[in-house]
Design a protein around this motif. Structure first.
Motif, PDB file in Angstrom:
ATOM      1  N   LEU A   1       3.448   0.752   2.887  1.00 21.72           N
ATOM      2  CA  LEU A   1       3.102  -0.264   3.874  1.00 21.72           C
ATOM      3  C   LEU A   1       2.989  -1.625   3.212  1.00 21.72           C
ATOM      4  CD1 LEU A   1       0.270   1.655   5.744  1.00 21.72           C
ATOM      5  CD2 LEU A   1       2.475   1.056   6.718  1.00 21.72           C
TER       6      LEU A   1
ATOM      7  N   TYR B   1       0.834  -1.185   0.000  1.00 22.68           N
ATOM      8  CA  TYR B   1       0.000   0.000   0.000  1.00 22.68           C
ATOM      9  C   TYR B   1       0.878   1.248   0.000  1.00 22.68           C
ATOM     10  CZ  TYR B   1      -3.876  -2.999   1.343  1.00 22.68           C
ATOM     11  OH  TYR B   1      -4.838  -3.976   1.359  1.00 22.68           O
TER      12      TYR B   1
ATOM     13  N   PHE C   1       0.143  -5.604   9.458  1.00 27.41           N
ATOM     14  CA  PHE C   1       0.898  -4.594   8.736  1.00 27.41           C
ATOM     15  C   PHE C   1       2.289  -4.433   9.311  1.00 27.41           C
ATOM     16  CE2 PHE C   1      -1.927  -2.464   5.777  1.00 27.41           C
ATOM     17  CZ  PHE C   1      -3.161  -2.890   6.183  1.00 27.41           C
ATOM     18  N   GLY C   2       3.236  -4.110   8.418  1.00 30.02           N
ATOM     19  CA  GLY C   2       4.536  -3.664   8.868  1.00 30.02           C
ATOM     20  C   GLY C   2       4.462  -2.198   9.266  1.00 30.02           C
ATOM     21  N   SER C   3       5.569  -1.672   9.782  1.00 30.62           N
ATOM     22  CA  SER C   3       5.606  -0.273  10.205  1.00 30.62           C
ATOM     23  C   SER C   3       5.797   0.684   9.040  1.00 30.62           C
ATOM     24  CB  SER C   3       6.723  -0.053  11.227  1.00 30.62           C
ATOM     25  OG  SER C   3       6.421  -0.729  12.433  1.00 30.62           O
TER      26      SER C   3
END
Lengths: 115, 114
Positions: free
Chosen positions: B91, B35, B105-107
Motif C-alpha cells: 500500500l 506499507y 491510501f491507494g488500492s
C-alpha cells in the motif's frame, strides 16, 4: 515498541444489529487516533480522526470514543448494513518532534454482516 | 489525479524475479509512505519520503527492498530476488506537508511470488 492491539479479531453479526470494536494502544505520546475501514482488495479509508483531547467523534452510523488515560478507543457501528462487512483498523499517530508522523497500525477486526 | 494511484494492481512473480511497484500520490502531497500488508494483518510500515528525501526506511525487511522518489512525486518500490514471504499487498499513502490528518491510501498492489 509502540503497539496497537485490536479485539475481537473477527466478528459476525446480523444485519441491523449494533456492534463495538476495541482498540488498546501503548503509543505515547500520540498525536491522533484514527479508525479506518478496509474493504477486501481496497486500500484503507478513513472513518474517524480524534486528537488526544477529543472523547468522541461520529461519522454517520460510526461513532468512535477515546479514553487517553486508559489508552483505549472503541468504534461503535449502529444498525449494521451488509456493506459494513470489512476490516476495521485502528491507527495511532505518534507525536513526533521530528515532524514525521509514522502511523502504527493494529491488525484489524474483520467484521461480517449477515442478512 | 483525484486519489493515490498504484500500479500494477496485481503482480505474479516467479521466485528470484525482480519487481517494481509504482505509486502516483495526490498532486502536491509532500509526504509518501509505503506499507506491506500480509493476508489478514494490518499494514506494516516500510518507508517514508518527504519530497524526494527518504527520511525513514527502518521498516524495509531486507536489503532486497529499495524505494525511491527521485523527483518528489511518483515513487517506486523495488524488490529484488523476490521470495515467497514477500507475497503481500503493498500500500502507498500520501499526505500534504504538516497535515497529519489527511492520509489517503491507494488500492494497493497485490504481489504473489510463486
Amino acid at each position: 515498541k509502540n503497539q496497537v492491539e485490536q479485539s475481537p479479531q473477527s466478528l459476525i453479526i446480523l444485519e441491523g444489529k449494533n456492534c463495538t470494536l476495541q482498540c488498546n494502544y501503548t503509543v505515547s505520546p500520540f498525536s491522533n487516533l484514527r479508525w479506518y475501514k478496509q474493504d477486501t482488495g481496497r486500500g484503507p479509508v478513513s472513518l474517524t480522526i480524534m486528537t488526544f483531547s477529543e472523547n468522541t467523534k461520529s461519522n454517520g452510523r460510526y461513532t468512535a470514543t477515546l479514553d487517553a488515560d486508559t489508552k483505549q478507543s472503541s468504534l461503535h457501528i449502529t444498525a449494521s448494513q451488509l456493506s459494513d462487512s470489512a476490516s476495521y483498523i485502528c491507527v495511532v499517530i505518534p507525536r513526533s518532534s521530528g515532524g514525521s508522523y509514522i502511523p502504527t497500525f493494529g491488525r484489524g477486526t474483520s467484521l461480517i454482516v449477515h442478512p | 489525479g483525484a486519489g493515490v494511484s498504484q500500479s500494477p494492481r496485481y503482480k505474479v512473480a516467479k521466485r528470484g524475479q525482480d519487481v517494481a511497484l509504482r505509486c502516483d500520490p495526490i498532486s502536491g502531497h509532500v509526504s509518501l509512505f509505503w506499507y506491506q500488508q500480509a493476508l489478514g494483518q494490518g499494514p506494516e510500515f516500510l518507508t517514508y519520503f518527504q519530497n524526494e528525501a527518504q527520511l525513514d526506511k527502518s521498516g524495509l525487511p531486507s536489503d532486497r527492498f529499495f524505494a525511491e522518489r527521485p523527483e518528489g512525486s511518483v515513487s517506486t518500490l523495488k524488490i529484488q530476488r523476490t521470495q515467497q514471504e514477500d507475497s503481500a499487498v503493498y500500500l502507498c499513502a500520501s499526505i500534504p506537508l504538516g497535515a497529519h490528518y489527511g492520509y489517503t491510501f491507494g488500492s494497493g498492489t497485490r504481489l504473489t511470488v510463486v
